[in-house]
Design a protein around this motif. Sequence first.
Motif, mmCIF file in Angstrom:
data_model
loop_
_atom_site.group_PDB
_atom_site.id
_atom_site.type_symbol
_atom_site.label_atom_id
_atom_site.label_comp_id
_atom_site.label_asym_id
_atom_site.label_seq_id
_atom_site.Cartn_x
_atom_site.Cartn_y
_atom_site.Cartn_z
ATOM 1 N N MET A 1 0.791 -1.240 0.000
ATOM 2 C CA MET A 1 0.000 0.000 0.000
ATOM 3 C C MET A 1 0.822 1.288 0.000
ATOM 4 O O MET A 1 0.433 2.249 -0.680
ATOM 5 N N PRO A 2 1.958 1.370 0.684
ATOM 6 C CA PRO A 2 2.711 2.633 0.662
ATOM 7 C C PRO A 2 3.212 3.061 -0.722
ATOM 8 O O PRO A 2 3.462 4.240 -0.937
ATOM 9 N N VAL A 3 3.351 2.130 -1.661
ATOM 10 C CA VAL A 3 3.853 2.489 -2.991
ATOM 11 C C VAL A 3 2.732 2.689 -4.018
ATOM 12 O O VAL A 3 2.991 3.023 -5.167
ATOM 13 N N ILE A 4 1.492 2.509 -3.602
ATOM 14 C CA ILE A 4 0.348 2.671 -4.508
ATOM 15 C C ILE A 4 0.003 4.155 -4.625
ATOM 16 O O ILE A 4 -0.113 4.861 -3.626
ATOM 17 N N HIS A 5 -0.157 4.626 -5.872
ATOM 18 C CA HIS A 5 -0.562 6.007 -6.120
ATOM 19 C C HIS A 5 -1.905 6.248 -5.430
ATOM 20 O O HIS A 5 -2.858 5.520 -5.665
ATOM 21 N N GLN A 6 -1.973 7.235 -4.557
ATOM 22 C CA GLN A 6 -3.160 7.564 -3.764
ATOM 23 C C GLN A 6 -3.645 6.358 -2.947
ATOM 24 O O GLN A 6 -4.838 6.126 -2.776
#
Length: 178
Positions: A21-26
Amino acid sequence: MVKINPNRSTLVLIDLQSRLMPVIHQGEEVLKQCIKIAKIAKLLDIHIIGTEQSPQSLGHNVDAIAQLCKTTVAKDHFDACQDGLIDALCKNREHLILAGCETHVCVMQTALELVRQNFKVSILVDAVGSRRSLDRDIALHRLGSSGATLLTTEMLAFEWLGNASNESFKDALAIIKS
């Protein structure tokens, strides 16, 4: 296209893992929308299934998602159908609502296989994400042209509720507004 009946729906939350999740755009907004629709699904007694891609490497789904899922399917294939998703589905619930990550990989490959198997597949466009927004956008275009229905979390919530006299309406509205 017919309305989505909550009594014939299953919500599938794909790979909302803590390391991804931390690397997902928005990513925070994607997760927020997934939690909203899962809480509403729980209010309406709609079965919720989670998936986790290679959990030994990427870890498990974030706690808020894990707690809302009745079942979680661990998988190595990008298409969750190859690792047991079909077996986890409730019978007579042909409306499958997909949300999660990554849109252009696991969400798309799972959705395409479910469409191929004649399920009615809907994608929550505000509850899916990819590392790059272009990948997400192109995947949504491909999914829409491949037979999946594209909708928003709020659109689905009100469709499931049906009317303002639904006994869960006030609780669902509070979730929608949160």
